[in-house]
Enzyme design. Sequence first.
Site, mmCIF file in Angstrom:
data_model
loop_
_atom_site.group_PDB
_atom_site.id
_atom_site.type_symbol
_atom_site.label_atom_id
_atom_site.label_comp_id
_atom_site.label_asym_id
_atom_site.label_seq_id
_atom_site.Cartn_x
_atom_site.Cartn_y
_atom_site.Cartn_z
ATOM 1 N N THR A 185 0.898 -1.182 -0.094
ATOM 2 C CA THR A 185 0.040 0.017 -0.089
ATOM 3 C C THR A 185 0.856 1.075 -0.011
ATOM 4 O O THR A 185 2.195 1.416 0.449
ATOM 5 C CB THR A 185 -0.753 -0.006 1.138
ATOM 6 O OG1 THR A 185 0.023 0.149 2.562
ATOM 7 C CG2 THR A 185 -1.802 -1.051 1.518
ATOM 8 N N GLU A 329 -5.421 -3.322 -1.997
ATOM 9 C CA GLU A 329 -6.225 -4.480 -1.392
ATOM 10 C C GLU A 329 -7.143 -5.234 -2.128
ATOM 11 O O GLU A 329 -7.466 -6.372 -1.643
ATOM 12 C CB GLU A 329 -6.958 -3.879 -0.033
ATOM 13 C CG GLU A 329 -5.765 -3.444 1.034
ATOM 14 C CD GLU A 329 -5.283 -2.061 0.798
ATOM 15 O OE1 GLU A 329 -5.570 -1.646 -0.222
ATOM 16 O OE2 GLU A 329 -5.028 -1.443 1.920
ATOM 17 N N LYS A 438 -14.537 18.055 10.130
ATOM 18 C CA LYS A 438 -15.624 17.875 11.259
ATOM 19 C C LYS A 438 -16.048 19.438 11.701
ATOM 20 O O LYS A 438 -14.941 20.159 12.323
ATOM 21 C CB LYS A 438 -15.256 17.109 12.539
ATOM 22 C CG LYS A 438 -16.527 16.845 13.543
ATOM 23 C CD LYS A 438 -16.300 16.098 14.540
ATOM 24 C CE LYS A 438 -17.460 15.128 15.013
ATOM 25 N NZ LYS A 438 -17.005 14.258 15.946
ATOM 26 N N TRP A 443 -20.030 16.261 9.909
ATOM 27 C CA TRP A 443 -19.076 16.098 8.820
ATOM 28 C C TRP A 443 -19.336 16.949 7.321
ATOM 29 O O TRP A 443 -20.207 16.602 7.023
ATOM 30 C CB TRP A 443 -19.012 14.658 8.466
ATOM 31 C CG TRP A 443 -18.628 13.747 9.688
ATOM 32 C CD1 TRP A 443 -19.536 13.004 10.618
ATOM 33 C CD2 TRP A 443 -17.518 13.575 10.470
ATOM 34 N NE1 TRP A 443 -18.809 12.483 11.817
ATOM 35 C CE2 TRP A 443 -17.542 12.861 11.582
ATOM 36 C CE3 TRP A 443 -16.255 14.176 10.140
ATOM 37 C CZ2 TRP A 443 -16.337 12.436 12.492
ATOM 38 C CZ3 TRP A 443 -15.072 13.781 11.111
ATOM 39 C CH2 TRP A 443 -15.141 12.878 12.197
#
Lengths: 537, 537
Positions: A185, A329, A438, A443
């Site tokens: 990754t 992944e 936030k 959000w």
Amino acid sequence: MRSTMMDYPLVLPSILKRAKDAHPHKEIVTKWHDESIQRYTYGDFYKRTIRLMNALRKAGVKPEEAIATFCLNHSVHLELYFAIPSIRAVLHTINVRLFPEQLVYIINEAKDKFIFVDKSLATALEKNLDQIKDVQKFIIIDDKENIPFPNLPNSISYEDFLATGDDVERFEAIDEFEAACICYTSGTTGNPKGVVYSHRSTYLHSMSVCMGDALALCENETVLPVVPMFHVNSWGIPFASVMTGCKLVFPGKHLLGAALAELLESEEVTLTAGVPTVWNVLYQHLKKTKYNLKLHTMVVGGSAAPRGLIEGFEKDFGISILHAWGMTETSPVGTVSRPRSFMKNWEDEERYSYRAKQGVAMAGVEIRAIDDDGKDVPKDGHTPGELLVRGPWITGSYRSGVSPESFTADGWFRTGDVVVLDQYGYMQITDRKKDLIKTRGEWISSVDMENLVMADPDVLEAAVVGRKDPVRDEAPVVFIVPVEGKSVDPKKILERLKEHFAHWQLPKMDDIRSVPSVPKTSVGKFDKKILRKQLEE
Amino acid sequence: MRSTMMDYPLVLPSILKRAKDAHPHKEIVTKWHDESIQRYTYGDFYKRTIRLMNALRKAGVKPEEAIATFCLNHSVHLELYFAIPSIRAVLHTINVRLFPEQLVYIINEAKDKFIFVDKSLATALEKNLDQIKDVQKFIIIDDKENIPFPNLPNSISYEDFLATGDDVERFEAIDEFEAACICYTSGTTGNPKGVVYSHRSTYLHSMSVCMGDALALCENETVLPVVPMFHVNSWGIPFASVMTGCKLVFPGKHLLGAALAELLESEEVTLTAGVPTVWNVLYQHLKKTKYNLKLHTMVVGGSAAPRGLIEGFEKDFGISILHAWGMTETSPVGTVSRPRSFMKNWEDEERYSYRAKQGVAMAGVEIRAIDDDGKDVPKDGHTPGELLVRGPWITGSYRSGVSPESFTADGWFRTGDVVVLDQYGYMQITDRKKDLIKTRGEWISSVDMENLVMADPDVLEAAVVGRKDPVRDEAPVVFIVPVEGKSVDPKKILERLKEHFAHWQLPKMDDIRSVPSVPKTSVGKFDKKILRKQLEE
């Protein structure tokens, strides 16, 4: 009653053998560093790969050992893609853009035994040689002068190495669950994590990439992968291409606007694939210079393609942008946004809003989205949840068991992407979980704000991150890269944002900043970690 | 290094779940026996299939038990296709055209526990009931009057049976190597032989059918399978369709020229599939009556499509015939003759000769051809050999181990087809091994001779078999079915044959016989066994 079917394993040498059996006369083209064009057939490719398998065996490579590549996109890299797994060793494609500490980390973590390296990239390895542990041999590619690198121990040119192998076709039995490739990754937090693909997972991913509702790769296409072969196996395109026998065009380092456009034109490329920034630059170039392109499809992934770009390519050049989503992944393709039959007569507005979504799960892949309590969110097109994935080409763990919290107890991978799902099976990413901002306890999606800003024709790129704010918890900061020769008025941007965001969610006027460029990670995504650090300082 | 990928099995319930997750709103249409049109969505289909799974469980069906269908192509058959394997039982699709002794044989051999039967076909079972051993229940489909068949014990209507199941979604763990379906070969010699597909083989076959170089099934198509669902799983189209969410149109018994053409038109079908005789009849009908068809592809298999038919459909109607080859033993699709990129600028003559070949092995399937000594014949386009096949959806044995001579020691299936292979990977069948005609010690291909005869525009069908001949060992006899309203002059046929066969290979003038029809097997192939018997008598 028991099945009578053959127990025939899904392994990569089967794909390799098709190069000889089904399309030996088809062409593979590489534009090398020195501008020379190399053409050979899949039949030639097959013979050289057999020789490479034997050279690797002769050099003592054993099953399960990692053999690394440090290369751009070219025919030799394709030979390595197949030869290494076909002798049961593990192909480790190193991202050539990694920062030194990550580079050293993954070479040591994978215990790479040999590294095949492009001559033009060898200095990056030389510089870090003292920290690299297990590497016994460096094989230098595109080394026409045949000058080994004095600082790389046991270095040999690729052609000399290849000559040590014989031509005898030897294929050994491979269990399809054995490791075939390892990718790391990009590691925006902590060390890169290893994902080890099996022969089976890569084989199935290759089949799925060729399916009509996915990338629909087939023999009739001419495919140029811009997405690097060091980045999640170039989204599986090299494997799928050898499976189908499409003409393959490798661009080497020729990835910029004009150089890329010329190659697309001269080789009559029909399908290409890469991240949005590449296509952004190409779009600007095509607006200025006329080419006679056969290109019909541009696969876009890595990050979301702005809707304006999708519309621009379609309306101005008749080129369809095919939006896809995936991660290291997920091998990587997980969803594809191919226009569905029932959208044919939709209005432009709605049709393009669907084209800009990440799309429907490929056959074989299951997706769902859950809230903070682990419950499935409704598929209503607006309730966000964290995306979970499972399927035969999704990883079930990370190498050495790190980050176990990324997997649920019942076998799903937690992507960290915040998404909405809808009644048609479409998935749209609204943000990375950690990039949400936030503000006053609510959000804000940084991605939503970026997309709105990028809809302005004068904006080339935009990245939004949160900065600490004494009143609002966090406040959004917008970094804008204007199109060449243009400037962007913060007021205009603010007006645009006002239509979709509440006043307390808006950035302050001086938090809308024009910058010459946005820092990127090794895989070309906005590096928000660096932006946030800059804001703190 | 070990793979980190999920161990996610390739099983049919995963395909079923896509009906709910990825395309619940798409349509499945059936034209029933009574001409009524039924429309429902994949979402509805999913719910009914869940209910059917539970009804089967409640009725005591256990893993590995065979549950049979005796049905035409309709939505209920699709529900059975998925419900039976999803509870780990084995779907046994009985060919409704079997002769009584074969019918009884396979029902007893598979130990069918229940039979789901179309009301219109129930008498065929009633007639042979005294010889059928293990069947405990008959479930009658399309029984709107709900009148159980008095002679079928424990008969119940399908809707009543379905109502006994609840709506709870229960999916059990299935090993992908478990049996999912059983099909029997049509058995032109001896008893039919059972081929038992696994979940894995059917799953992989479905993926491969959707690949761009195979049938390229995808969500945008509207698919009408003419090939019966009782015949090798309708070439895998039902499974592949649910995987992609294409609109599915089931024709029931409406398979003749006008009835079929009307359905193709009214439902805007884009892709269909069936044996050449169906398309021959349709072609004659389309020449007489005008329809507004959206049809672009017609998949043809079962036996070779005459080149004239391929050319006729393309030139007269713009419909592409996609030639494919397969057998019960190969799930069935093994090769597909999709035009390749390099044929674009070929002359018609050469292009059509390639379209008439059986094509290139699908990705995943390996083919080779061997001579009588077991050596590979050269891929030169003219040296014949017996076709051998292997791959993940090819059978490795027959049920109960019969006919072991059909498999080589190193794991290839011997097809019994005589073929030539060429440099482009194309395979062309020249004959069935047992249908070759031996004349003066040399082999004549009956198929070659048939194709030449069928190239005559007045010939609808032609079958060639050998008769014993005191001088030549065997001599060819040509049976010709003329196009309606036409007659065929044996002299003209002989002239045509003279261009390609040596004089001692030619039929005698009175061995060129016009007949009203050629006897066919239960799967619609020329029944040469009957023709040869007629000649002997």
